[in-house]
Write a protein that holds these residues in place. Structure first.
Motif, PDB file in Angstrom:
ATOM      1  N   ASP A  32       0.820  -1.210   0.000  1.00 52.85           N
ATOM      2  CA  ASP A  32       0.000   0.000   0.000  1.00 52.85           C
ATOM      3  C   ASP A  32       0.855   1.262   0.000  1.00 52.85           C
ATOM      4  OD1 ASP A  32       0.751  -0.664   2.583  1.00 52.85           O
ATOM      5  OD2 ASP A  32      -1.002   0.270   3.490  1.00 52.85           O
ATOM      6  N   GLY A  33       2.183   1.123  -0.054  1.00 57.03           N
ATOM      7  CA  GLY A  33       3.056   2.255  -0.325  1.00 57.03           C
ATOM      8  C   GLY A  33       3.340   3.167   0.846  1.00 57.03           C
ATOM      9  N   TYR A  34       4.116   4.180   0.551  1.00 59.15           N
ATOM     10  CA  TYR A  34       4.511   5.194   1.520  1.00 59.15           C
ATOM     11  C   TYR A  34       4.130   6.556   0.967  1.00 59.15           C
ATOM     12  CZ  TYR A  34       7.443   1.848   4.052  1.00 59.15           C
ATOM     13  OH  TYR A  34       7.898   0.787   4.796  1.00 59.15           O
ATOM     14  N   TYR A  35       3.198   7.222   1.621  1.00 55.96           N
ATOM     15  CA  TYR A  35       2.825   8.592   1.269  1.00 55.96           C
ATOM     16  C   TYR A  35       3.637   9.481   2.188  1.00 55.96           C
ATOM     17  CZ  TYR A  35      -0.180  12.703   0.584  1.00 55.96           C
ATOM     18  OH  TYR A  35      -0.676  13.954   0.299  1.00 55.96           O
ATOM     19  N   LYS A  36       4.853   9.828   1.759  1.00 58.45           N
ATOM     20  CA  LYS A  36       5.740  10.626   2.607  1.00 58.45           C
ATOM     21  C   LYS A  36       6.807  11.284   1.737  1.00 58.45           C
ATOM     22  CE  LYS A  36       9.244   7.170   3.791  1.00 58.45           C
ATOM     23  NZ  LYS A  36      10.427   7.962   3.462  1.00 58.45           N
ATOM     24  N   ALA A  42      14.042  17.861   1.000  1.00 60.44           N
ATOM     25  CA  ALA A  42      13.650  18.730   2.116  1.00 60.44           C
ATOM     26  C   ALA A  42      12.168  19.100   2.037  1.00 60.44           C
ATOM     27  CB  ALA A  42      14.500  19.998   2.104  1.00 60.44           C
ATOM     28  N   GLU A  43      11.629  19.549   3.151  1.00 59.12           N
ATOM     29  CA  GLU A  43      10.265  20.070   3.199  1.00 59.12           C
ATOM     30  C   GLU A  43      10.146  21.208   2.180  1.00 59.12           C
ATOM     31  OE1 GLU A  43       8.545  22.838   6.557  1.00 59.12           O
ATOM     32  OE2 GLU A  43       8.660  20.757   7.257  1.00 59.12           O
ATOM     33  N   ASP A  44       9.063  21.212   1.414  1.00 57.04           N
ATOM     34  CA  ASP A  44       8.788  22.227   0.393  1.00 57.04           C
ATOM     35  C   ASP A  44       9.799  22.248  -0.756  1.00 57.04           C
ATOM     36  OD1 ASP A  44       6.331  23.277   1.260  1.00 57.04           O
ATOM     37  OD2 ASP A  44       7.332  24.501   2.766  1.00 57.04           O
ATOM     38  N   THR A  66      13.868   7.358  -5.786  1.00 55.99           N
ATOM     39  CA  THR A  66      14.402   6.450  -4.764  1.00 55.99           C
ATOM     40  C   THR A  66      13.383   5.397  -4.331  1.00 55.99           C
ATOM     41  OG1 THR A  66      13.648   7.775  -2.876  1.00 55.99           O
ATOM     42  CG2 THR A  66      15.798   8.348  -3.826  1.00 55.99           C
ATOM     43  N   ARG A  67      12.143   5.604  -4.735  1.00 53.38           N
ATOM     44  CA  ARG A  67      11.013   4.750  -4.350  1.00 53.38           C
ATOM     45  C   ARG A  67      10.813   4.700  -2.838  1.00 53.38           C
ATOM     46  NH1 ARG A  67       9.480   0.576  -8.968  1.00 53.38           N
ATOM     47  NH2 ARG A  67      10.361   1.710 -10.699  1.00 53.38           N
ATOM     48  N   THR A  68      11.251   5.756  -2.140  1.00 58.11           N
ATOM     49  CA  THR A  68      10.925   5.860  -0.720  1.00 58.11           C
ATOM     50  C   THR A  68       9.591   6.573  -0.550  1.00 58.11           C
ATOM     51  OG1 THR A  68      12.307   7.853  -0.555  1.00 58.11           O
ATOM     52  CG2 THR A  68      13.304   5.763   0.113  1.00 58.11           C
ATOM     53  N   CYS A  69       9.060   7.128  -1.634  1.00 60.38           N
ATOM     54  CA  CYS A  69       7.704   7.692  -1.672  1.00 60.38           C
ATOM     55  C   CYS A  69       6.966   6.941  -2.768  1.00 60.38           C
ATOM     56  CB  CYS A  69       7.765   9.185  -1.987  1.00 60.38           C
ATOM     57  SG  CYS A  69       6.132   9.914  -2.277  1.00 60.38           S
ATOM     58  N   THR A  70       6.020   6.103  -2.391  1.00 60.68           N
ATOM     59  CA  THR A  70       5.243   5.323  -3.359  1.00 60.68           C
ATOM     60  C   THR A  70       3.815   5.244  -2.871  1.00 60.68           C
ATOM     61  OG1 THR A  70       5.645   3.199  -2.261  1.00 60.68           O
ATOM     62  CG2 THR A  70       7.234   3.854  -3.938  1.00 60.68           C
ATOM     63  N   PHE A  71       2.877   5.558  -3.742  1.00 59.73           N
ATOM     64  CA  PHE A  71       1.471   5.399  -3.356  1.00 59.73           C
ATOM     65  C   PHE A  71       0.596   5.296  -4.593  1.00 59.73           C
ATOM     66  CE2 PHE A  71       2.446   9.921  -3.316  1.00 59.73           C
ATOM     67  CZ  PHE A  71       1.382  10.523  -3.981  1.00 59.73           C
ATOM     68  N   VAL A  72      -0.609   4.846  -4.373  1.00 60.36           N
ATOM     69  CA  VAL A  72      -1.579   4.638  -5.442  1.00 60.36           C
ATOM     70  C   VAL A  72      -2.727   5.620  -5.278  1.00 60.36           C
ATOM     71  CG1 VAL A  72      -3.292   3.001  -6.369  1.00 60.36           C
ATOM     72  CG2 VAL A  72      -0.990   2.219  -5.787  1.00 60.36           C
ATOM     73  N   MET A  73      -3.181   6.168  -6.398  1.00 57.88           N
ATOM     74  CA  MET A  73      -4.375   7.025  -6.404  1.00 57.88           C
ATOM     75  C   MET A  73      -5.492   6.290  -7.124  1.00 57.88           C
ATOM     76  SD  MET A  73      -2.790  10.756  -7.355  1.00 57.88           S
ATOM     77  CE  MET A  73      -4.398  11.562  -7.283  1.00 57.88           C
ATOM     78  N   LEU A  74      -6.707   6.473  -6.625  1.00 56.37           N
ATOM     79  CA  LEU A  74      -7.898   5.876  -7.221  1.00 56.37           C
ATOM     80  C   LEU A  74      -8.799   6.985  -7.764  1.00 56.37           C
ATOM     81  CD1 LEU A  74      -8.583   3.212  -4.461  1.00 56.37           C
ATOM     82  CD2 LEU A  74      -7.371   2.912  -6.626  1.00 56.37           C
ATOM     83  N   GLY A 108       2.927  17.633   5.704  1.00 54.24           N
ATOM     84  CA  GLY A 108       3.032  16.276   5.169  1.00 54.24           C
ATOM     85  C   GLY A 108       2.101  16.007   4.012  1.00 54.24           C
ATOM     86  N   ASP A 109       1.545  17.081   3.420  1.00 54.14           N
ATOM     87  CA  ASP A 109       0.657  16.923   2.268  1.00 54.14           C
ATOM     88  C   ASP A 109       1.461  17.002   0.976  1.00 54.14           C
ATOM     89  OD1 ASP A 109      -1.812  16.747   3.702  1.00 54.14           O
ATOM     90  OD2 ASP A 109      -1.692  18.913   4.050  1.00 54.14           O
TER      91      ASP A 109
END
Length: 122
Positions: A32-36, A42-44, A66-74, A108-109
């Motif tokens: 289910d991935g990482y939303y981060k 850096a931030e922003d 880097t695939r440290t941020c991975t997520f799926v949108m529906l 974190g958005d």
């Protein structure tokens, strides 16, 4: 908000079964991935994300280099249709993927910029 910026909602659903081919546990990451914010960003700070669409337009898979941020949108997720339109417009990738600029803010958005859609090498 900057022009043409979409603030994505945090994913609330697990990856649909037929979407698992996108996320087959990449390097031990949960399906289910990482939303981060990605490692090293850096931030922003803007970074590039790849957006991939499945063949029947029922999900989008987003990830950074880097695939440290991975997520799926529906389809019910904010920004889904705008991003799908950009993916389908990239004829060089046969309408299956594109790259967009994104950033994670202090809350974190994830914010994405559809006007930056292009095809690029990592």
């Amino acid at each position: 908000a900057e022009k043409n910026e979409i603030k994505l909602n945090k994913p609330t659903l697990k990856v649909p079964q037929r979407g698992k081919r996108f996320t087959r546990n990449i390097a031990g990451r949960p399906a289910d991935g990482y939303y981060k914010r990605p490692d090293g960003v850096a931030e922003d700070e803007n970074f590039w994300m790849k957006v991939q669409a499945d063949s029947d337009s029922t999900s989008l898979f987003l990830y950074d280099r880097t695939r440290t941020c991975t997520f799926v949108m529906l389809p019910q997720d904010l920004g889904f249709h705008e991003l799908l339109e950009k993916v389908r417009a990239e004829k060089g990738a046969m309408g299956q993927k594109c790259h967009i600029e994104a950033k994670f803010d202090k809350d974190g958005d994830c914010r994405v910029y559809p006007s930056t859609a292009t095809l690029r090498k990592w």
